[in-house]
Motif scaffolding. Structure first.
Motif, PDB file in Angstrom:
ATOM      1  N   ARG A  69     -15.821  16.589 -84.808  1.00  0.00           N
ATOM      2  CA  ARG A  69     -15.554  17.498 -85.923  1.00  0.00           C
ATOM      3  C   ARG A  69     -16.830  18.054 -86.552  1.00  0.00           C
ATOM      4  N   ARG A 103     -15.192  20.782 -82.365  1.00  0.00           N
ATOM      5  CA  ARG A 103     -13.768  20.727 -82.054  1.00  0.00           C
ATOM      6  C   ARG A 103     -12.993  21.215 -83.259  1.00  0.00           C
ATOM      7  N   GLU A 122      -9.394  21.724 -85.508  1.00  0.00           N
ATOM      8  CA  GLU A 122      -8.299  20.810 -85.855  1.00  0.00           C
ATOM      9  C   GLU A 122      -7.125  20.925 -84.905  1.00  0.00           C
ATOM     10  N   ASP A 123      -6.989  22.071 -84.243  1.00  0.00           N
ATOM     11  CA  ASP A 123      -5.893  22.288 -83.297  1.00  0.00           C
ATOM     12  C   ASP A 123      -6.239  21.837 -81.883  1.00  0.00           C
ATOM     13  N   GLY A 124      -7.438  21.239 -81.698  1.00  0.00           N
ATOM     14  CA  GLY A 124      -7.871  20.810 -80.375  1.00  0.00           C
ATOM     15  C   GLY A 124      -8.685  21.854 -79.646  1.00  0.00           C
ATOM     16  N   GLY A 125      -8.780  23.042 -80.217  1.00  0.00           N
ATOM     17  CA  GLY A 125      -9.593  24.097 -79.624  1.00  0.00           C
ATOM     18  C   GLY A 125     -11.059  23.892 -79.953  1.00  0.00           C
ATOM     19  N   ASP A 173     -12.997  31.280 -82.517  1.00  0.00           N
ATOM     20  CA  ASP A 173     -12.059  30.188 -82.248  1.00  0.00           C
ATOM     21  C   ASP A 173     -11.480  30.351 -80.852  1.00  0.00           C
ATOM     22  N   THR A 198      -8.845  28.621 -77.971  1.00  0.00           N
ATOM     23  CA  THR A 198      -7.831  27.616 -77.669  1.00  0.00           C
ATOM     24  C   THR A 198      -8.415  26.687 -76.612  1.00  0.00           C
ATOM     25  N   PRO A 199      -7.817  25.507 -76.403  1.00  0.00           N
ATOM     26  CA  PRO A 199      -8.335  24.626 -75.349  1.00  0.00           C
ATOM     27  C   PRO A 199      -8.394  25.319 -73.984  1.00  0.00           C
ATOM     28  N   GLU A 257     -11.759  26.136 -71.726  1.00  0.00           N
ATOM     29  CA  GLU A 257     -11.883  25.654 -70.344  1.00  0.00           C
ATOM     30  C   GLU A 257     -12.202  26.818 -69.411  1.00  0.00           C
TER      31      GLU A 257
END
Length: 71
Positions: free
Chosen positions: A4, A20, A22-25, A40, A42-43, A47
């Motif tokens: 975090r 990282r 809070e949503d994992g992204g 921001d 997304t995961p 990737e």
């Protein structure tokens, strides 16, 4: 593994920081403008981005005089 807290993502200690979300992204910001905008991802986007970097998909062509600054 990202946590975090913001971490510098370059060997030279400047330019980009990541953490990282809070949503994992993953969140990315300019280390020289910490109050500025944050990207921001997304995961899945992160990737894909890392995969592209590893494949050198985003490599730029050689510098030319029309660009603002030399590398």
């Amino acid at each position: 593994m990202l946590g975090r807290d913001w971490v510098t993502a370059s060997e030279s200690g400047g330019c980009v920081e990541v953490r990282r979300g809070e949503d994992g992204g993953v969140r990315v910001r300019n280390s020289r403008d910490r109050g500025g905008p944050v990207l921001d991802f997304t995961p899945g986007e992160w990737e894909d981005f890392v995969r592209g970097v590893n494949r050198r998909t985003f490599d730029l062509p050689e510098w030319h005089p029309g660009w603002h600054a030399a590398p």
